[in-house]
Design an enzyme around this catalytic site. Sequence first.
Site, short mmCIF file in Angstrom:
data_model
loop_
_atom_site.label_atom_id
_atom_site.label_comp_id
_atom_site.label_asym_id
_atom_site.label_seq_id
_atom_site.Cartn_x
_atom_site.Cartn_y
_atom_site.Cartn_z
N HIS A 51 0.75 -1.17 0.12
CA HIS A 51 -0.05 -0.07 -0.09
C HIS A 51 0.97 1.28 0.12
O HIS A 51 0.54 2.42 0.33
CB HIS A 51 -1.04 -0.08 1.27
N ASP A 55 -5.62 -7.14 11.04
CA ASP A 55 -4.74 -6.11 11.46
C ASP A 55 -5.55 -5.71 13.10
O ASP A 55 -4.75 -5.53 14.04
CB ASP A 55 -5.16 -4.64 10.76
N HIS A 74 -7.22 -4.61 -1.29
CA HIS A 74 -6.75 -5.79 -1.73
C HIS A 74 -7.42 -6.24 -2.68
O HIS A 74 -7.11 -7.67 -3.20
CB HIS A 74 -6.40 -6.71 -0.40
#
Length: 331
Positions: free
Chosen positions: A57, A110, A219
Site C-alpha cells: 500500500h 490487523d 486488496h
Amino acid sequence: MKKIINDPNQVVQDMIKGIVAAYPEELRQIPGTMAIVRNDAPVKDKVGLVSGGGSGHEPAHSGYVGKGMLDAAVAGEVFTSPTPDQLLEAIKAVDSGSGVFLIIKNYTGDVLNFEMAAELAEAEGIQVESVIVNDDVAVEDSDATTGRRGIAGTVLVHKIAGAMAEQGGTLKEVKAAAEKVVANVRSIGMALTPCTVPAAGKPSFELEENEMEIGIGIHGESGIERKQMASADDIATELTDKIFEDMAFSSGDEVAVMINGLGSTPEMELYIVNRKVQEILAEKGVHVHKTFVGEFMTALEMTGCSVSLLKLDDAHKTLLDAPTHPARFRS
C-alpha cells in the site's frame, strides 16, 4: 508476472532496507523487524503514534513516519497484517512515558494483531489507546472485515492525530481527535485492472477490457458492482454520490478532499476525477478547505482510484494545516 524484484518471498525485507537507505537522516529500522521508526523516537513527553498493515500500500504506512504524523510504522508481508511481536517492538521504541496511540485499519487480521500487541505492551506498563478506521462506504461487511473496511481515509487520521500529538496533546486528546476524524471521513474506491501479489504470481481478479469494479477494497476485494466502463465524470459522480448517500453534506460545510491513486493510475486521470469532484461539491455549496491528489494508499499496481471526503471543524482545519515532515507527506 513481470516485476522488479529479486525473490518473491523477500520483497518486504528488501523494500524496508531500501526505504531506510533513502532517508537515513530521518528513519531507522528496528533490528529483526519490519518496523520503521523516527530517528529521534521516543520523543520526550510526546504521545507515540504507531500504524501499519500489510505491505503493498506504499507510501502507506512507512512514508508517513516523521514529525507531525507517525512515530513508527510496521509492515507485514504483502496484504498480510504485521505480527504482534513486531508491533510490540514498535510500541516500545516510541514510548516516552506519555503513552502510545495505535491507528488500525479495520481488517480482521490487523485488528486482532494490534489489539494483542496493545495487551502485551500494557502488561509491560505502557499506556496504549487506539482507533479503528472504517471509512469505506462500499460495504457494511466484507470477507476480510466485520464492519466497513479502512482505506485511504486512514491517512487523514494519521495527519490529524499526528498533529495533535506533535503539539503536545495528551493520549486522551489524541484519541479524541482521531475518533472525530473517523466519525467524519468517508471513502470509496473503484478499479480498472487488478494487481498481482508477488508470491501468488497471478492477478487477484479478472476484469474485461470494457469493465470496471465499483467499491473494491485495497486488496482487490469485491465491491458493490461490476459494470461497463464509464467516463471520468460519471465515475467521479458515482463515487461521490455513494458518499453522499452515507453522510449528509450541507451548504456551508467545509471538507478535505483526497483523490487517491491505487498504484498505476496516471496523475492526469486523478486530477480529471478531482475536477469533477470539486465541481460537484461547489454545486452543493460545500467549501473545500484542502485537497490531496496522488498516491496515498495504493494496492500494488492496481489501476483505479478512491475518493475520500472529510468534514472539518475549525479545530481539525488547524491540525490539518499543521506542518508535517514525513518523506511522503510534507506540508
